[in-house]
Each structure stands twice: as structure tokens, then as C-alpha cells.
Write an enzyme that holds these catalytic residues in place. Structure first.
Site: not given
Length: 310
Positions: A209, A268
Site C-alpha cells: 500500500r 497510516c
């Protein structure tokens, strides 16, 4: 409500008093230490933070099926997050912070009192429990710890589970629990944008990611320019418990160099797993870093903000 753990009665929430300095836990707590606290005259407020991003009802269902005796459930979306839009309709991310007083009020409903020890756990390597830890410190409360190893460690040590629903008696202590001076500070997207290149930005997402290979949850794939990647599970040993403080300290110092810990910002996907890296730095004796709570979910939804891949 009283419960039992291996034959030991756990006092009701109304009997709780503040822990002494010798018994206060402010980062991680082992199963044995938690058992001792439960059996003491100052039982902790235990929070079950289990959650599943793919199934938001899964954690609550798991709690109902069996939880640490006396544990209350806090839901990531309902209890640990606030509205996704601000007053002007701008997107704040998938799990923006609630108002401090709103979170404090929710804790008071569970029987929270000033100085009371809080212990959070989950079944996901501490990723959700760390959010509880950070948010309590954001309220100025330092007696909060994450159960090291979580539910797995509890069961491996022979800990029992309960299906009883605990009842929080109204707190008799005065004054009531209130937010204090923050021990942790969030950072806005605007502040972070202004400081890009001046801080060490650490992204706690999985490598695929971060690189932008895939993006299953947010508006665009990639990462914030200048960020470095430290997947939150890097903080753990093979058994799911946190690495030793010295080991974590060496790893983070190598990542931060030449900047000090106080010039570190964590992010995040939505401000949850970033708290795991904040907890790891705290455990390593490296305080002072900050959380970008909106994280990639907020950043990637704003077409005016830059992004990077690779």
C-alpha cells in the site's frame, strides 16, 4: 459487575480507585501484571477494542461471544472516531478523532474515574488497542496500557473468557474524570503539508500500500511525499508480543537519523495503526512524536495535496 478469573473475584467498577505509582502501567502490560491488578483493590478499566475493517460488526460480535471478564467494548467507528466531515463538509478521513469531551463522556459511562488504570486489548497484534492507548494519553491520562500479546497471550496463559455484560456503576468520586493537558498531540493535514521535509514522516501501512501497488480502502494509491515505511507489525516478535525496548530503540533511531524523536510524525491509512508505531517508540523510550490522525485516507482524498509512489 463482579466476575472471575481463574477463581479470583474481580471487584465491580464502582470500587475502583487510582493505582499507586508502583502499579501504574503507561505503555504495555503483561498478562501476569494484569491479573495482579484485577485481583487488587484498584481493578483497571478493561477495554476490548477488537475490530475488523472488512466487517465493522465483527469485533462487537466477538466481544459478545467471549471477552476478558469485566471488559467493556469500544467500537472503532462509534466510540474511537468522530464525524468524517468537518463543519464545512470537508472529508477528515475514515477514522478522524472525536471531540475530546465526547470521548471523555463515553469513558465516564464505563465508570472511568481520575487516575484509574486503563488496559486495552484486541486480537489484531495491538493495532486497535494502541488507538485506545493514544487517545487516553491525548486526554492527558497516563495510566493506560496495551495488553502485550492481546487476547492470544491471555488465552495462552490460561485466562478465562466471560460472556457477562459488565455494568458500570456511576462514579462516586469527585471530581469526575475530565480531559487534561494532552500527553499526545495530533497534527492536521495543513500543518503536515507546511512541514514536509522538516519532519521524519513514518507510514505504518503494509509495503504494497505504501508503494502504491494496491489501494483497497482509500481514494488513491501511493504515499505522502517524503514518508518512510515501517509496517506496524515490524514492532512485534514472532509470538505477537512487542520487541524489547533496546531493540526497538535501535531500529527507530536508525530510521529517524539525523532527526530527533520529537521531529517525527506518524501516519497510516486512517490514523489507527500509526498509533502502534507511537506506542513502540514510547516503549523504546523515544517520546515526543506526533500523530497525523487523518492519515492517507484524508490526504489522498484532497486533489490539491501531492502524492508519491514507489
Amino acid at each position: 459487575m463482579n466476575g472471575t478469573i481463574n477463581g479470583t473475584t474481580t471487584p465491580s467498577t464502582s470500587a475502583a480507585t487510582a493505582p499507586s505509582a508502583a502499579t501504574r502501567h503507561d505503555g504495555l502490560i503483561a498478562v501476569e501484571a494484569l491479573r495482579a491488578l484485577i485481583a487488587s483493590g484498584a481493578p483497571p478499566l478493561i477495554v476490548d477494542a477488537r475490530f475488523d475493517l472488512a466487517d465493522p460488526s465483527a469485533g462487537e460480535k466477538a466481544h459478545a461471544a467471549g471477552h476478558l471478564p469485566g471488559a467493556f467494548y469500544l467500537h472503532l467507528d462509534r466510540d474511537l472516531s468522530g464525524p468524517k466531515q468537518d463543519a464545512f463538509g470537508a472529508f477528515r478521513g475514515r477514522h478522524p478523532l472525536p471531540e475530546r469531551e465526547a470521548f471523555a463522556a463515553r469513558l465516564r459511562e464505563l465508570g472511568m474515574t481520575p487516575g484509574r488504570q486503563v488496559v486495552a486489548y484486541d486480537a489484531a497484534d495491538g493495532m486497535y488497542a494502541a488507538r485506545v492507548w493514544w487517545m487516553l494519553r491525548w486526554l492527558g491520562h497516563d495510566a493506560v496500557a496495551v495488553l502485550d500479546g492481546g487476547l492470544t497471550a491471555w488465552r495462552q496463559a490460561g485466562g478465562e473468557l466471560s460472556t457477562d455484560t459488565p455494568i458500570a456503576a456511576p462514579a462516586a468520586e469527585s471530581p469526575a474524570f475530565q480531559p487534561g493537558s494532552p500527553l499526545e498531540e495530533p497534527m492536521s493535514a495543513q500543518d503536515l503539508f507546511a512541514r514536509l521535509g522538516q519532519v521524519r514522516l513514518i507510514d505504518a501501512r503494509a509495503g504494497e500500500r505504501f508503494r502504491g501497488d494496491v489501494e483497497p480502502l482509500d481514494a488513491q494509491a501511493g504515499h505522502i511525499p517524503g514518508a518512510v515505511n515501517r509496517f506496524f507489525k515490524t514492532n512485534l516478535r514472532a509470538d505477537g508480543r512487542f520487541k524489547a525496548p533496546a531493540e526497538l530503540r535501535d531500529e527507530f533511531l536508525a530510521l529517524l537519523s539525523p532527526l530527533p524523536a520529537g521531529q517525527t510524525v506518524h501516519q497510516c491509512g486512517s490514523g489507527v495503526t500509526a498509533c502502534h508505531n507511537l506506542l513502540a517508540m514510547h516503549h523504546a523510550g523515544l517520546p515526543g512524536s506526533r500523530l497525523y490522525a487523518g492519515s492517507w485516507s484524508e490526504w489522498s482524498a484532497n486533489p490539491r495535496l501531492p502524492l508519491a509512489k514507489g
